[in-house]
Write a protein that holds these residues in place. Structure first.
Motif, PDB file in Angstrom:
ATOM      1  N   GLN A  35      35.442  15.739  93.224  1.00 39.65           N
ATOM      2  CA  GLN A  35      36.566  15.467  94.127  1.00 39.65           C
ATOM      3  C   GLN A  35      36.252  14.311  95.074  1.00 39.65           C
ATOM      4  O   GLN A  35      37.060  13.403  95.276  1.00 39.65           O
ATOM      5  CB  GLN A  35      36.906  16.721  94.951  1.00 39.65           C
ATOM      6  CG  GLN A  35      37.646  17.800  94.188  1.00 39.65           C
ATOM      7  CD  GLN A  35      37.985  18.975  95.076  1.00 39.65           C
ATOM      8  OE1 GLN A  35      37.281  19.265  96.049  1.00 39.65           O
ATOM      9  NE2 GLN A  35      39.077  19.674  94.753  1.00 39.65           N
ATOM     10  N   LEU A  36      35.046  14.330  95.635  1.00 40.20           N
ATOM     11  CA  LEU A  36      34.655  13.271  96.565  1.00 40.20           C
ATOM     12  C   LEU A  36      34.505  11.935  95.842  1.00 40.20           C
ATOM     13  O   LEU A  36      34.873  10.878  96.379  1.00 40.20           O
ATOM     14  CB  LEU A  36      33.349  13.656  97.270  1.00 40.20           C
ATOM     15  CG  LEU A  36      33.457  14.888  98.188  1.00 40.20           C
ATOM     16  CD1 LEU A  36      32.087  15.356  98.636  1.00 40.20           C
ATOM     17  CD2 LEU A  36      34.327  14.573  99.402  1.00 40.20           C
ATOM     18  N   THR A  45      35.921   2.491  97.979  1.00 37.78           N
ATOM     19  CA  THR A  45      34.876   2.347  98.999  1.00 37.78           C
ATOM     20  C   THR A  45      33.895   3.502  98.881  1.00 37.78           C
ATOM     21  O   THR A  45      34.145   4.487  98.171  1.00 37.78           O
ATOM     22  CB  THR A  45      35.488   2.318 100.413  1.00 37.78           C
ATOM     23  OG1 THR A  45      34.480   1.971 101.356  1.00 37.78           O
ATOM     24  CG2 THR A  45      36.106   3.658 100.777  1.00 37.78           C
ATOM     25  N   THR A  46      32.792   3.394  99.585  1.00 37.56           N
ATOM     26  CA  THR A  46      31.785   4.454  99.595  1.00 37.56           C
ATOM     27  C   THR A  46      31.947   5.286 100.857  1.00 37.56           C
ATOM     28  O   THR A  46      31.912   4.748 101.977  1.00 37.56           O
ATOM     29  CB  THR A  46      30.357   3.865  99.553  1.00 37.56           C
ATOM     30  OG1 THR A  46      30.213   3.089  98.356  1.00 37.56           O
ATOM     31  CG2 THR A  46      29.315   4.976  99.569  1.00 37.56           C
ATOM     32  N   PRO A  54      20.970  16.453 103.514  1.00 36.03           N
ATOM     33  CA  PRO A  54      22.131  16.315 102.631  1.00 36.03           C
ATOM     34  C   PRO A  54      22.883  15.017 102.906  1.00 36.03           C
ATOM     35  O   PRO A  54      22.676  14.379 103.939  1.00 36.03           O
ATOM     36  CB  PRO A  54      22.976  17.530 103.010  1.00 36.03           C
ATOM     37  CG  PRO A  54      22.640  17.795 104.443  1.00 36.03           C
ATOM     38  CD  PRO A  54      21.178  17.441 104.590  1.00 36.03           C
ATOM     39  N   ALA A  55      23.765  14.677 101.954  1.00 35.86           N
ATOM     40  CA  ALA A  55      24.555  13.450 102.085  1.00 35.86           C
ATOM     41  C   ALA A  55      25.404  13.505 103.350  1.00 35.86           C
ATOM     42  O   ALA A  55      25.883  14.566 103.743  1.00 35.86           O
ATOM     43  CB  ALA A  55      25.436  13.274 100.849  1.00 35.86           C
ATOM     44  N   ARG A  56      25.564  12.343 103.986  1.00 35.89           N
ATOM     45  CA  ARG A  56      26.381  12.290 105.201  1.00 35.89           C
ATOM     46  C   ARG A  56      27.410  11.172 105.070  1.00 35.89           C
ATOM     47  O   ARG A  56      27.280  10.274 104.224  1.00 35.89           O
ATOM     48  CB  ARG A  56      25.504  12.080 106.429  1.00 35.89           C
ATOM     49  CG  ARG A  56      24.696  10.809 106.431  1.00 35.89           C
ATOM     50  CD  ARG A  56      23.981  10.633 107.768  1.00 35.89           C
ATOM     51  NE  ARG A  56      23.194   9.405 107.784  1.00 35.89           N
ATOM     52  CZ  ARG A  56      21.883   9.352 107.544  1.00 35.89           C
ATOM     53  NH1 ARG A  56      21.226  10.464 107.246  1.00 35.89           N
ATOM     54  NH2 ARG A  56      21.235   8.189 107.590  1.00 35.89           N
ATOM     55  N   LEU A  57      28.415  11.223 105.934  1.00 31.17           N
ATOM     56  CA  LEU A  57      29.488  10.240 105.870  1.00 31.17           C
ATOM     57  C   LEU A  57      29.006   8.876 106.339  1.00 31.17           C
ATOM     58  O   LEU A  57      28.254   8.760 107.322  1.00 31.17           O
ATOM     59  CB  LEU A  57      30.669  10.690 106.740  1.00 31.17           C
ATOM     60  CG  LEU A  57      31.401  11.964 106.321  1.00 31.17           C
ATOM     61  CD1 LEU A  57      32.536  12.249 107.286  1.00 31.17           C
ATOM     62  CD2 LEU A  57      31.930  11.865 104.910  1.00 31.17           C
ATOM     63  N   THR A  58      29.431   7.839 105.628  1.00 32.89           N
ATOM     64  CA  THR A  58      29.194   6.468 106.059  1.00 32.89           C
ATOM     65  C   THR A  58      30.148   6.140 107.215  1.00 32.89           C
ATOM     66  O   THR A  58      31.030   6.938 107.561  1.00 32.89           O
ATOM     67  CB  THR A  58      29.440   5.491 104.904  1.00 32.89           C
ATOM     68  OG1 THR A  58      30.835   5.570 104.538  1.00 32.89           O
ATOM     69  CG2 THR A  58      28.571   5.818 103.701  1.00 32.89           C
ATOM     70  N   ALA A  63      35.751   6.761 109.366  1.00 29.78           N
ATOM     71  CA  ALA A  63      37.079   6.205 109.638  1.00 29.78           C
ATOM     72  C   ALA A  63      38.135   6.884 108.770  1.00 29.78           C
ATOM     73  O   ALA A  63      39.229   7.212 109.239  1.00 29.78           O
ATOM     74  CB  ALA A  63      37.072   4.706 109.392  1.00 29.78           C
ATOM     75  N   VAL A  64      37.770   7.103 107.494  1.00 30.93           N
ATOM     76  CA  VAL A  64      38.702   7.775 106.583  1.00 30.93           C
ATOM     77  C   VAL A  64      38.924   9.220 107.016  1.00 30.93           C
ATOM     78  O   VAL A  64      40.020   9.762 106.874  1.00 30.93           O
ATOM     79  CB  VAL A  64      38.173   7.704 105.136  1.00 30.93           C
ATOM     80  CG1 VAL A  64      39.004   8.597 104.201  1.00 30.93           C
ATOM     81  CG2 VAL A  64      38.188   6.264 104.638  1.00 30.93           C
TER      82      VAL A  64
END
Length: 300
Positions: A35-36, A45-46, A54-58, A63-64
């Motif tokens: 989904q992501l 965009t990434t 764990p993965a984090r937001l850029t 902004a998204v």
């Protein structure tokens, strides 16, 4: 609309891990990851820094995230707007035929404000033939309309009939008229009628007068029934009003007269827009309350 993908992004920001998102939705962890990834592909965009564990937001992802929350909130508002079990709120647009502005209708509108305090009543007055198309087009949520004419040939209204009332002919007590005058005798004085040329009672009257060999003579056209009654009482013409309305005016200078061969009736109905959502309960309540008020008035 990618609502599921946006929701996954918001949940990731709230929970901090894809596994936690999977548990909340619930989905498998690979399904949430896909989904992501789809959201990133659509936006070009990434959104996640996958080097972190764990993965984090850029920065772009953050902004998204703000926009995602707005989109999801707007969609919830949209669902609430059409949900039949949601609390009615906002504008309620109701039309009322000119002849029906009376105390019983006012009481029913007061009932709405008492039982649905978050409603904003938006009232529109008009003729029945104007109000029905507004309901069909969605410009009004409901309308209280009427049809009048010869009892045996009344037009059908697209809604439940809430009340019926006879139309009575009225004249000044000072006019020298026989007990049961002919239409020809009444027509010589002229008629005081509403300006609604599409009114069925007016059409029936015109037809009967013309059948009698005369042309319908109009003395005055007046919207307001109380003003009509005043003009009739002063002998400026003959009028016809709903029996209940004529009685409520309590004009001692008026008398009801019988006209041979012309039996007129008025019917009142409430029509509603087809897709009301949360306003369904409002219209149901209005219909029930109006029916009670009309029955109460008729029993007086």
């Amino acid at each position: 609309m990618m609502l599921a993908e946006l929701k996954a992004l918001v949940l990731l920001a709230e929970t901090g891990s894809i596994q936690a998102v999977a548990n909340r939705i619930p989905l498998t962890q690979p399904a949430v990851t896909r989904q992501l990834q789809r959201l990133e592909e659509v936006l070009g965009t990434t959104l996640l820094d996958r080097r972190a564990k764990p993965a984090r937001l850029t920065a772009t992802g953050l902004a998204v995230l703000g926009h995602a929350r707005k989109v999801l909130a707007a969609f919830e508002e949209l669902k609430n707007a059409v949900a039949t079990d949601a609390t009615p709120a906002g504008d309620f647009r109701v039309g009322i035929a000119h002849a029906l502005a009376e105390s019983g209708v006012v009481s029913s509108l007061q009932y709405l404000k008492q039982n649905f305090p978050d409603l904003n009543l938006r009232l529109t007055a008009g003729w029945t033939n104007e109000l029905i198309p507004k309901v069909d087009k969605g410009e009004l949520d409901a309308a209280l309309v009427m049809v009048a004419g010869a009892r045996d040939s009344l037009a059908m209204l697209p809604g439940p009939v809430l009340a019926r009332d006879d139309l009575v002919f009225l004249a000044s007590r000072n006019l020298a008229l026989p007990r049961t005058p002919s239409l020809g005798e009444l027509n010589r004085f002229g008629w005081i009628l509403t300006p609604d040329t599409l009114c069925g009672s007016r059409a029936s009257l015109r037809g009967a007068v013309e059948k009698d060999g005369s042309q319908l003579r109009i003395s005055a056209e007046v919207h307001d029934m109380a003003l009509q009654a005043s003009l009739i009482e002063r002998g400026l013409g003959i009028g016809m009003l709903p029996k209940r309305k004529a009685a409520s005016l309590k004009r001692s200078g008026l008398r009801a007269i019988s006209v041979r061969g012309l039996d007129l009736q008025m019917q009142i109905a409430l029509i509603r827009a087809p897709y009301l959502g949360k306003l369904q309960a409002v219209v149901d309540g209005l219909q029930e309350n109006l029916a009670v008020e009309f029955r109460r008035n008729q029993s007086r």
